[in-house]
Design a protein around this motif. Structure first.
Motif, short mmCIF file in Angstrom:
data_model
loop_
_atom_site.label_atom_id
_atom_site.label_comp_id
_atom_site.label_asym_id
_atom_site.label_seq_id
_atom_site.Cartn_x
_atom_site.Cartn_y
_atom_site.Cartn_z
N ARG A 8 0.83 -1.20 0.00
CA ARG A 8 0.00 0.00 0.00
C ARG A 8 0.87 1.26 0.00
O ARG A 8 0.59 2.22 -0.73
CB ARG A 8 -0.94 0.00 1.21
CG ARG A 8 -2.04 -1.04 1.16
CD ARG A 8 -3.17 -0.72 2.13
NE ARG A 8 -2.72 -0.65 3.51
CZ ARG A 8 -2.71 -1.67 4.36
NH1 ARG A 8 -3.11 -2.88 3.95
NH2 ARG A 8 -2.31 -1.51 5.61
N SER A 110 -7.46 0.66 -14.93
CA SER A 110 -8.86 0.72 -14.47
C SER A 110 -9.33 -0.65 -13.99
O SER A 110 -9.34 -1.62 -14.74
CB SER A 110 -9.74 1.20 -15.63
OG SER A 110 -11.09 1.11 -15.29
N ASP A 113 -5.84 -1.63 -10.59
CA ASP A 113 -5.21 -1.02 -9.41
C ASP A 113 -6.13 -1.07 -8.19
O ASP A 113 -5.68 -1.32 -7.07
CB ASP A 113 -4.76 0.41 -9.71
CG ASP A 113 -5.82 1.26 -10.39
OD1 ASP A 113 -6.99 0.83 -10.45
OD2 ASP A 113 -5.49 2.37 -10.86
N THR A 114 -7.44 -0.85 -8.40
CA THR A 114 -8.36 -0.92 -7.27
C THR A 114 -8.49 -2.34 -6.75
O THR A 114 -8.59 -2.56 -5.53
CB THR A 114 -9.75 -0.37 -7.64
OG1 THR A 114 -10.23 -1.06 -8.79
CG2 THR A 114 -9.69 1.11 -7.93
N TYR A 118 -7.55 -3.40 -3.08
CA TYR A 118 -8.59 -4.09 -2.31
C TYR A 118 -8.03 -5.38 -1.70
O TYR A 118 -8.31 -5.72 -0.55
CB TYR A 118 -9.78 -4.41 -3.23
CG TYR A 118 -10.97 -5.04 -2.56
CD1 TYR A 118 -11.91 -4.26 -1.89
CD2 TYR A 118 -11.16 -6.42 -2.61
CE1 TYR A 118 -13.02 -4.85 -1.29
CE2 TYR A 118 -12.26 -7.01 -2.01
CZ TYR A 118 -13.19 -6.22 -1.36
OH TYR A 118 -14.28 -6.81 -0.76
N HIS A 127 -10.46 -0.77 3.48
CA HIS A 127 -10.34 -0.43 2.06
C HIS A 127 -10.96 0.93 1.74
O HIS A 127 -10.49 1.64 0.85
CB HIS A 127 -10.87 -1.55 1.15
CG HIS A 127 -12.34 -1.63 0.96
ND1 HIS A 127 -13.09 -2.70 1.38
CD2 HIS A 127 -13.21 -0.79 0.36
CE1 HIS A 127 -14.35 -2.51 1.05
NE2 HIS A 127 -14.45 -1.36 0.46
N PHE A 131 -8.72 3.71 -0.09
CA PHE A 131 -9.12 4.41 -1.30
C PHE A 131 -9.08 5.93 -1.09
O PHE A 131 -8.69 6.67 -1.98
CB PHE A 131 -10.54 3.99 -1.73
CG PHE A 131 -10.61 2.62 -2.34
CD1 PHE A 131 -9.62 2.17 -3.19
CD2 PHE A 131 -11.67 1.77 -2.07
CE1 PHE A 131 -9.68 0.90 -3.76
CE2 PHE A 131 -11.74 0.51 -2.62
CZ PHE A 131 -10.74 0.07 -3.47
N TRP A 134 -5.49 6.98 -1.05
CA TRP A 134 -4.99 6.85 -2.41
C TRP A 134 -5.35 8.10 -3.21
O TRP A 134 -4.51 8.66 -3.93
CB TRP A 134 -5.61 5.59 -3.02
CG TRP A 134 -5.20 5.25 -4.40
CD1 TRP A 134 -3.97 5.38 -4.96
CD2 TRP A 134 -6.03 4.66 -5.41
NE1 TRP A 134 -3.98 4.91 -6.25
CE2 TRP A 134 -5.24 4.46 -6.55
CE3 TRP A 134 -7.36 4.26 -5.45
CZ2 TRP A 134 -5.73 3.90 -7.72
CZ3 TRP A 134 -7.85 3.69 -6.61
CH2 TRP A 134 -7.04 3.53 -7.73
N GLN A 135 -6.59 8.55 -3.06
CA GLN A 135 -7.01 9.79 -3.72
C GLN A 135 -6.19 10.97 -3.19
O GLN A 135 -5.75 11.83 -3.96
CB GLN A 135 -8.50 10.03 -3.47
CG GLN A 135 -9.04 11.34 -4.01
CD GLN A 135 -9.16 11.34 -5.52
OE1 GLN A 135 -9.25 10.28 -6.12
NE2 GLN A 135 -9.16 12.50 -6.12
N PRO A 311 -13.18 8.47 -4.34
CA PRO A 311 -12.88 7.26 -3.56
C PRO A 311 -14.14 6.58 -3.02
O PRO A 311 -14.17 5.35 -2.89
CB PRO A 311 -11.99 7.77 -2.43
CG PRO A 311 -12.28 9.22 -2.31
CD PRO A 311 -12.61 9.67 -3.69
N LEU A 314 -15.52 4.49 -5.81
CA LEU A 314 -14.72 3.26 -5.94
C LEU A 314 -15.07 2.25 -4.86
O LEU A 314 -15.16 1.05 -5.12
CB LEU A 314 -13.23 3.61 -5.88
CG LEU A 314 -12.61 4.24 -7.12
CD1 LEU A 314 -11.17 4.64 -6.83
CD2 LEU A 314 -12.65 3.27 -8.29
N ASN A 318 -16.52 -1.60 -5.42
CA ASN A 318 -15.84 -2.78 -4.90
C ASN A 318 -16.72 -3.55 -3.91
O ASN A 318 -16.63 -4.77 -3.83
CB ASN A 318 -14.52 -2.38 -4.23
CG ASN A 318 -13.38 -2.31 -5.22
OD1 ASN A 318 -12.75 -3.32 -5.52
ND2 ASN A 318 -13.13 -1.13 -5.76
#
Length: 381
Positions: A8, A110, A113-114, A118, A127, A131, A134-135, A311, A314, A318
């Motif tokens: 991560r 696309s 990566d998620t 995850y 998660h 996310f 990450w943003q 995020p 996303l 997920n």
């Protein structure tokens, strides 16, 4: 889970470096200087999304088969190459080539990566937090690059060359990633690969949510990236201040790192709907104003809303996705987002080129339509 924590951290670092687009404060002016019109920019954006649309599912299936880490390394390599092309581009065809390479890489990332991120997390709370962070790191990279603009002496090409360097470093960081460990990663590796029809039906069940998010995201993307500099000029703001304003927008986008804290009993879907509704109001305000202070605050606010919604959207995808072929399933969702972008980008660009306030007014309509779609999705669930 030491390896997952390390993965991560490395992924966040790679995306922070990728966020360091040094030409961001003058991205539109850079292209205009090369003779590319605003309508052509949005047409290129539409073509880029169309190419991504065709590559999404094949890339997702390939990533599920060969591994998400390997796929990401390849995509980061293509991203670095795209910035070399941008640095040397001098015609509309050069900028189109850069966007085509970018489309190839983004279609591969696309969903991939998620899905990788995850797999490196234990539970929904972790998660969602991952996310959001990450943003945040992507925006932090953009902020640092924007702050550097005043030091470059107005040299457009130098800003593009520095971006080549940051993207090359990001590629080097991805080479250090390792396969995720733990039960979730092992389960993903053993999951069966679903047929295309099943994945499309799943995306159709999320259609209202996906369309609503896409309407807002495309509007905010166009406003913050392409229209902002024209809006500043319309309000009489000097070009020398564009770097500070871009840094302000990037700094506002750091709020996305805290997006998971906004989630209440209604879930992330309800938060997204409220953010999108406010985004429509901001677009309406920008259309109506020529006040420098209002524009200098309105564009960053729009960037913050987008950074918070991304995020959470996303996380919703997920959490709702079925087991089996996670990257491919998320790629099907991305196809819906890209189809919407293909249709919206040229329309927004042409409208803004004819009359800039009209572009913002149309954006407000898109945002409120997106909010209505999310409300419909919420009622259906």
């Amino acid at each position: 889970m030491e390896r997952n924590r390390r993965n991560r951290t490395l992924l966040f670092l790679a995306y922070a470096l990728q966020g360091m687009v040094f030409y961001n404060p003058i991205a539109t002016l850079y292209r205009l200087q090369a003779g590319v019109t605003l309508t052509q920019m949005q047409v290129i954006e539409g073509i880029s999304l169309l190419v991504m649309l065709g590559l999404e599912v094949p890339w997702g299936r390939w990533a599920d088969r060969v591994g998400h880490r390997r796929s990401m390394v390849l995509c980061f390599g293509v991203l670095a190459l795209s910035k070399v092309v941008f640095w040397r581009a001098e015609t509309v065809w050069g900028f189109l080539a850069e966007r085509l390479l970018l489309s190839f890489a983004q279609a591969g990332l696309s969903g991939c990566d998620t899905a990788y991120l995850y797999a490196c997390c234990r539970d929904p709370e972790e998660h969602r937090r991952a996310f959001a962070r990450w943003q945040g790191v992507q925006v932090a990279g953009l902020l640092l690059a924007s702050l550097a603009w005043p030091l470059l002496g107005g040299d457009y090409r130098l800003s593009a060359l520095l971006t080549v360097g940051s993207y090359t470093l990001a590629l080097g960081v991805t080479l250090l990633l390792r396969e995720p460990e733990g039960q979730r990663a092992e389960e993903q590796a053993r999951e069966p690969r679903p047929p295309l029809g099943e994945m499309l039906r799943e995306s159709r069940r999320m259609l209202a949510f996906l369309l609503g998010v896409a309407l807002f995201d495309q509007t905010a993307q166009a406003a913050v990236t392409f229209f902002s500099q024209l809006q500043y000029g319309r309000c009489g703001i000097a070009e020398g201040a564009f770097g500070v304003l871009a840094a302000l927008s990037a700094g506002a986008g750091l709020s996305g790192a805290l997006a998971h804290r906004m989630v209440g009993p209604g879930g992330p879907e309800r938060v997204c709907r409220r953010l999108i509704t406010v985004g429509g109001a901001v677009c309406l305000l920008l259309a109506a104003t020529t006040a420098p202070a209002v524009s200098a605050l309105g564009i960053p606010l729009l960037a913050a809303l987008r950074s918070c919604a991304a995020p959470l959207a996303l996380a919703v995808q997920n959490e709702r996705v079925s087991p089996g072929g996670r990257a491919a399933r998320l790629s099907c969702n991305a196809m819906v987002l890209e189809c919407t972008g293909v249709l919206l980008a040229p329309v927004l660009g042409w409208t803004a080129e004819q009359w800039l306030p009209g572009g913002f007014l149309l954006g407000a309509v898109f945002c409120w339509a997106g909010s209505l779609l999310l409300w419909q999705d919420e009622r259906r669930r």
